[in-house]
Design a protein around this motif. Structure first.
Motif, PDB file in Angstrom:
ATOM      1  N   PHE A 170      40.834   7.382  63.287  1.00 57.55           N
ATOM      2  CA  PHE A 170      42.014   6.985  62.529  1.00 57.55           C
ATOM      3  C   PHE A 170      42.153   7.948  61.348  1.00 57.55           C
ATOM      4  O   PHE A 170      41.509   7.813  60.319  1.00 57.55           O
ATOM      5  CB  PHE A 170      41.854   5.542  62.045  1.00 57.55           C
ATOM      6  N   GLY A 171      43.040   8.949  61.514  1.00 62.97           N
ATOM      7  CA  GLY A 171      43.195   9.957  60.464  1.00 62.97           C
ATOM      8  C   GLY A 171      44.612  10.012  59.945  1.00 62.97           C
ATOM      9  O   GLY A 171      45.354   9.024  60.030  1.00 62.97           O
ATOM     10  N   MET A 172      44.983  11.162  59.403  1.00 61.32           N
ATOM     11  CA  MET A 172      46.296  11.345  58.794  1.00 61.32           C
ATOM     12  C   MET A 172      47.440  10.871  59.691  1.00 61.32           C
ATOM     13  O   MET A 172      48.325  10.142  59.264  1.00 61.32           O
ATOM     14  CB  MET A 172      46.509  12.831  58.477  1.00 61.32           C
ATOM     15  N   GLN A 173      47.415  11.309  60.964  1.00 62.46           N
ATOM     16  CA  GLN A 173      48.546  10.997  61.834  1.00 62.46           C
ATOM     17  C   GLN A 173      48.667   9.485  62.078  1.00 62.46           C
ATOM     18  O   GLN A 173      49.752   8.920  61.948  1.00 62.46           O
ATOM     19  CB  GLN A 173      48.396  11.738  63.167  1.00 62.46           C
ATOM     20  N   ALA A 174      47.554   8.859  62.392  1.00 62.47           N
ATOM     21  CA  ALA A 174      47.578   7.416  62.650  1.00 62.47           C
ATOM     22  C   ALA A 174      48.004   6.658  61.394  1.00 62.47           C
ATOM     23  O   ALA A 174      48.760   5.686  61.454  1.00 62.47           O
ATOM     24  CB  ALA A 174      46.204   6.950  63.109  1.00 62.47           C
ATOM     25  N   TRP A 175      47.535   7.151  60.243  1.00 61.82           N
ATOM     26  CA  TRP A 175      47.895   6.502  58.976  1.00 61.82           C
ATOM     27  C   TRP A 175      49.402   6.609  58.745  1.00 61.82           C
ATOM     28  O   TRP A 175      50.052   5.627  58.367  1.00 61.82           O
ATOM     29  CB  TRP A 175      47.118   7.164  57.837  1.00 61.82           C
ATOM     30  N   THR A 176      49.963   7.798  58.984  1.00 62.43           N
ATOM     31  CA  THR A 176      51.404   7.997  58.808  1.00 62.43           C
ATOM     32  C   THR A 176      52.193   7.078  59.747  1.00 62.43           C
ATOM     33  O   THR A 176      53.184   6.473  59.342  1.00 62.43           O
ATOM     34  CB  THR A 176      51.777   9.468  59.109  1.00 62.43           C
ATOM     35  N   TYR A 177      51.740   6.976  60.980  1.00 61.26           N
ATOM     36  CA  TYR A 177      52.391   6.053  61.920  1.00 61.26           C
ATOM     37  C   TYR A 177      52.357   4.624  61.358  1.00 61.26           C
ATOM     38  O   TYR A 177      53.337   3.890  61.434  1.00 61.26           O
ATOM     39  CB  TYR A 177      51.676   6.083  63.286  1.00 61.26           C
ATOM     40  N   GLY A 178      51.215   4.278  60.799  1.00 53.06           N
ATOM     41  CA  GLY A 178      51.078   2.940  60.214  1.00 53.06           C
ATOM     42  C   GLY A 178      52.047   2.730  59.060  1.00 53.06           C
ATOM     43  O   GLY A 178      52.683   1.680  58.943  1.00 53.06           O
ATOM     44  N   LEU A 179      52.172   3.755  58.187  1.00 58.01           N
ATOM     45  CA  LEU A 179      53.100   3.658  57.051  1.00 58.01           C
ATOM     46  C   LEU A 179      54.515   3.408  57.542  1.00 58.01           C
ATOM     47  O   LEU A 179      55.242   2.564  57.003  1.00 58.01           O
ATOM     48  CB  LEU A 179      53.079   4.953  56.231  1.00 58.01           C
ATOM     49  N   TRP A 180      54.915   4.152  58.585  1.00 55.26           N
ATOM     50  CA  TRP A 180      56.259   3.960  59.125  1.00 55.26           C
ATOM     51  C   TRP A 180      56.397   2.591  59.769  1.00 55.26           C
ATOM     52  O   TRP A 180      57.422   1.911  59.606  1.00 55.26           O
ATOM     53  CB  TRP A 180      56.607   5.076  60.125  1.00 55.26           C
ATOM     54  N   GLY A 181      55.373   2.199  60.491  1.00 56.16           N
ATOM     55  CA  GLY A 181      55.422   0.888  61.149  1.00 56.16           C
ATOM     56  C   GLY A 181      55.594  -0.235  60.146  1.00 56.16           C
ATOM     57  O   GLY A 181      56.462  -1.113  60.311  1.00 56.16           O
ATOM     58  N   MET A 182      54.803  -0.225  59.067  1.00 55.40           N
ATOM     59  CA  MET A 182      54.894  -1.292  58.065  1.00 55.40           C
ATOM     60  C   MET A 182      56.248  -1.250  57.363  1.00 55.40           C
ATOM     61  O   MET A 182      56.852  -2.284  57.094  1.00 55.40           O
ATOM     62  CB  MET A 182      53.750  -1.157  57.056  1.00 55.40           C
ATOM     63  N   ALA A 183      56.742  -0.031  57.062  1.00 61.03           N
ATOM     64  CA  ALA A 183      58.036   0.088  56.392  1.00 61.03           C
ATOM     65  C   ALA A 183      59.155  -0.442  57.291  1.00 61.03           C
ATOM     66  O   ALA A 183      60.011  -1.213  56.849  1.00 61.03           O
ATOM     67  CB  ALA A 183      58.299   1.545  56.011  1.00 61.03           C
ATOM     68  N   LEU A 184      59.132  -0.065  58.572  1.00 60.42           N
ATOM     69  CA  LEU A 184      60.202  -0.505  59.475  1.00 60.42           C
ATOM     70  C   LEU A 184      60.129  -2.007  59.726  1.00 60.42           C
ATOM     71  O   LEU A 184      61.162  -2.680  59.836  1.00 60.42           O
ATOM     72  CB  LEU A 184      60.111   0.256  60.809  1.00 60.42           C
ATOM     73  N   GLY A 204      58.305  12.593  64.379  1.00 60.22           N
ATOM     74  CA  GLY A 204      59.678  12.970  64.697  1.00 60.22           C
ATOM     75  C   GLY A 204      60.564  11.748  64.822  1.00 60.22           C
ATOM     76  O   GLY A 204      60.072  10.609  64.867  1.00 60.22           O
ATOM     77  N   LEU A 205      61.878  11.991  64.849  1.00 63.97           N
ATOM     78  CA  LEU A 205      62.825  10.884  64.880  1.00 63.97           C
ATOM     79  C   LEU A 205      62.592   9.972  66.091  1.00 63.97           C
ATOM     80  O   LEU A 205      62.654   8.753  65.990  1.00 63.97           O
ATOM     81  CB  LEU A 205      64.260  11.420  64.885  1.00 63.97           C
ATOM     82  N   SER A 206      62.317  10.603  67.242  1.00 63.06           N
ATOM     83  CA  SER A 206      62.153   9.783  68.441  1.00 63.06           C
ATOM     84  C   SER A 206      60.896   8.916  68.321  1.00 63.06           C
ATOM     85  O   SER A 206      60.874   7.763  68.770  1.00 63.06           O
ATOM     86  CB  SER A 206      62.091  10.658  69.693  1.00 63.06           C
ATOM     87  N   THR A 207      59.857   9.429  67.653  1.00 61.21           N
ATOM     88  CA  THR A 207      58.652   8.626  67.446  1.00 61.21           C
ATOM     89  C   THR A 207      58.955   7.463  66.496  1.00 61.21           C
ATOM     90  O   THR A 207      58.518   6.334  66.712  1.00 61.21           O
ATOM     91  CB  THR A 207      57.516   9.490  66.861  1.00 61.21           C
ATOM     92  N   ILE A 208      59.727   7.770  65.425  1.00 56.30           N
ATOM     93  CA  ILE A 208      60.068   6.715  64.475  1.00 56.30           C
ATOM     94  C   ILE A 208      60.841   5.606  65.186  1.00 56.30           C
ATOM     95  O   ILE A 208      60.574   4.411  64.987  1.00 56.30           O
ATOM     96  CB  ILE A 208      60.871   7.302  63.292  1.00 56.30           C
ATOM     97  N   LEU A 209      61.768   6.007  66.047  1.00 55.61           N
ATOM     98  CA  LEU A 209      62.531   5.000  66.794  1.00 55.61           C
ATOM     99  C   LEU A 209      61.617   4.203  67.722  1.00 55.61           C
ATOM    100  O   LEU A 209      61.783   2.993  67.888  1.00 55.61           O
ATOM    101  CB  LEU A 209      63.660   5.661  67.592  1.00 55.61           C
ATOM    102  N   GLN A 210      60.642   4.900  68.287  1.00 54.65           N
ATOM    103  CA  GLN A 210      59.673   4.201  69.154  1.00 54.65           C
ATOM    104  C   GLN A 210      58.890   3.164  68.366  1.00 54.65           C
ATOM    105  O   GLN A 210      58.676   2.044  68.826  1.00 54.65           O
ATOM    106  CB  GLN A 210      58.697   5.233  69.715  1.00 54.65           C
ATOM    107  N   ILE A 211      58.435   3.586  67.158  1.00 58.41           N
ATOM    108  CA  ILE A 211      57.678   2.656  66.306  1.00 58.41           C
ATOM    109  C   ILE A 211      58.564   1.456  65.968  1.00 58.41           C
ATOM    110  O   ILE A 211      58.139   0.301  66.022  1.00 58.41           O
ATOM    111  CB  ILE A 211      57.214   3.364  65.003  1.00 58.41           C
ATOM    112  N   TRP A 212      59.817   1.739  65.667  1.00 57.49           N
ATOM    113  CA  TRP A 212      60.755   0.677  65.321  1.00 57.49           C
ATOM    114  C   TRP A 212      60.898  -0.311  66.490  1.00 57.49           C
ATOM    115  O   TRP A 212      60.841  -1.527  66.316  1.00 57.49           O
ATOM    116  CB  TRP A 212      62.121   1.269  64.943  1.00 57.49           C
ATOM    117  N   GLY A 213      61.052   0.269  67.676  1.00 53.70           N
ATOM    118  CA  GLY A 213      61.169  -0.573  68.869  1.00 53.70           C
ATOM    119  C   GLY A 213      59.948  -1.459  69.058  1.00 53.70           C
ATOM    120  O   GLY A 213      60.056  -2.646  69.370  1.00 53.70           O
ATOM    121  N   LEU A 214      58.801  -0.884  68.789  1.00 49.57           N
ATOM    122  CA  LEU A 214      57.542  -1.604  68.951  1.00 49.57           C
ATOM    123  C   LEU A 214      57.448  -2.789  67.979  1.00 49.57           C
ATOM    124  O   LEU A 214      57.140  -3.922  68.374  1.00 49.57           O
ATOM    125  CB  LEU A 214      56.396  -0.622  68.701  1.00 49.57           C
TER     126      LEU A 214
END
Lengths: 234, 218
Positions: free
Chosen positions: A115-129, B37-47
């Motif tokens: 779990f590094g930078m990329q996974a953390w960034t994904y998490g940040l976006w996930g929580m924000a969305l 990327g935008l498509s990943t962000i949309l994927q996360i949103w969908g999830l």
């Protein structure tokens, strides 16, 4: 800079602070307005003070409940992100759920070395969305739904509307309790039952002692927790 | 006046909060160049939408009659509405002795909700900073009892609210368990079940209300 240093860096603390500041400032502004309005509604100083004390005391217990999850969140996503996300919508378990969902996209497990930078960034976006969902719905609906009660009062029997609101509240707390005890497992039923009994006893015994009643929910909760722990623990 | 003013402030802070909500993610993208990327962000949103989307819409509606407009703005911004905001609001209303459905009741509820924000935000701040040092020092008896906080809290608060009208209280909790159990078996999403239980509470109240009225009339 290594991963742990980045997720706990001053920059992240600063960008995480905005939402917390907005939330607390809004509460300050609403509090002042509500206190003024309460005076106009004829609620005297003693009652206002009692309401404030009891609300503060009551809030302490449940604020403690995510503390254990909080520590594991700090380890995974860093202190500033944990702080921001626990101070906003989304319970600790929801945030953890989102992080494991988004890490799953990368085939990484939260809390491991991978779990590094990329996974953390994904998490940040996930929580924000995820939080955006609630914020946006309230932003869109909040003002549209106000006034519904007045409209209903003029259209229907006000005595029934009063009952209706009470019924909705009972239903909501029934859901919250039911959600906890629906497994009918002893570790859930026992604290609920003990705290319920203590609450009734305190409510009856302390009828004349207003000040002590403010503590009743906190005491009932503690007794329920500790007795269950003493009986089931070890 | 009061409602209008608070709704205006509530909408502004909600708008600002929506922006602030994305700040860390955007900052990390700009500062460290780590941005999906935008498509990943949309994927996360969908999830997250697939998992929590129903709750986004249904929870604010289900809690609205209890929280009111101002309470909804503070509550949903600060979160933990069921766990922290509502118990605090309800105790404040009890101590002020206001009557359900009145303006004073809602105002006191807002006072309680605000107080709970001050308390929980301070405690979370404190524990984020010193938690990792303090929690291990607590006796294991205390830390393991933390898992009983929520059932104990809701058990106590439910009887406190239900005892005002015992029949409704008993029927509603039974109804809630039936709906939650049955709904869970049928795989109905949790958000829908929340609304179902709130509606059951209203219908059961209505049932007794009509029955009492008929009895009086007879």
């Amino acid at each position: 800079m290594n991963f742990q240093a980045i997720i706990n860096s001053p920059g992240i603390w600063i960008v995480s602070a905005f939402l917390v500041i907005i939330s607390v400032s809004q509460a300050v502004v609403f509090m002042r307005a509500a206190l003024k309005e309460a005076t106009e509604c004829g609620i005297n100083k003693e009652k206002k003070a009692a309401a404030i004390r009891s609300a503060c005391i009551t809030a302490i217990g449940p604020s403690l409940s995510p503390v254990i999850t909080l520590l594991s969140l700090v380890a995974v996503v860093g202190a500033p992100t944990t702080w921001m996300r626990l101070c906003d919508v989304g319970a600790a378990r929801t945030e953890l759920g989102v992080i494991s969902l988004t890490s799953g996209m990368l085939g990484v497990e939260a809390g491991t070395e991978a779990f590094g930078m990329q996974a953390w960034t994904y998490g940040l976006w996930g929580m924000a969305l995820n939080n955006f969902g609630w914020l946006f719905v309230v932003f869109i609906l909040g003002h549209r739904m106000s006034g519904v009660v007045e409209k209903m009062n003029s259209k229907y029997d006000p005595a029934w509307i009063k009952k209706l609101m009470a019924g909705a509240t009972v239903g909501l707390f029934a859901y919250l309790l039911g959600n906890q005890i629906q497994s009918l497992a002893t570790p859930k039923l026992m604290p609920a039952a003990i705290a319920a009994v203590v609450m009734i006893v305190l409510g009856t015994a302390l009828k004349k002692y207003q000040r002590l009643q403010e503590l009743s929910l906190g005491i009932a909760m503690l007794v329920g927790m500790f007795v269950t722990q003493a009986v089931l623990g070890a | 006046m009061y409602d209008k003013k608070l709704i205006k402030i509530g909408r502004i802070s909600m708008g600002l909060a929506i922006i602030a909500n994305f700040l860390p993610a955007v900052y990390v993208g700009m500062r460290y160049g780590e941005m999906p990327g935008l498509s990943t962000i949309l994927q996360i949103w969908g999830l997250v939408a697939a998992t929590y989307g129903i709750s986004w819409i249904i929870q604010p509606i289900a809690y609205y009659p209890t929280l009111g407009a101002p309470g909804s703005y503070i509550g949903w911004l600060a979160g933990s509405v069921g766990d922290i905001r509502m118990p605090a609001a309800s105790m404040a209303q009890k101590m002020a002795g206001t009557e359900e459905g009145t303006h004073a009741h809602e105002v006191v509820g807002t006072i309680g909700t605000c107080c709970s924000v001050f308390v929980s935000a301070s405690m979370i701040t404190l524990f984020t900073i010193i938690g990792s040092q303090v929690i291990p020092l607590l006796p294991p008896f205390v830390t393991s009892s933390f898992s009983y906080i929520l059932p104990a809290l809701f058990g106590a608060i439910y009887v406190d609210i239900a005892r005002k009208d015992l029949r409704t209280g008993i029927c509603t909790i039974i109804g809630a368990l039936v709906i939650l159990k049955g709904g869970g078996m049928l795989g109905i999403p949790g958000g829908v079940l929340t609304l179902g239980v709130v509606l059951a509470g209203i219908l059961i109240t209505r049932g007794f209300f009509v029955a009492d009225k008929n009895k009086k009339a007879a």
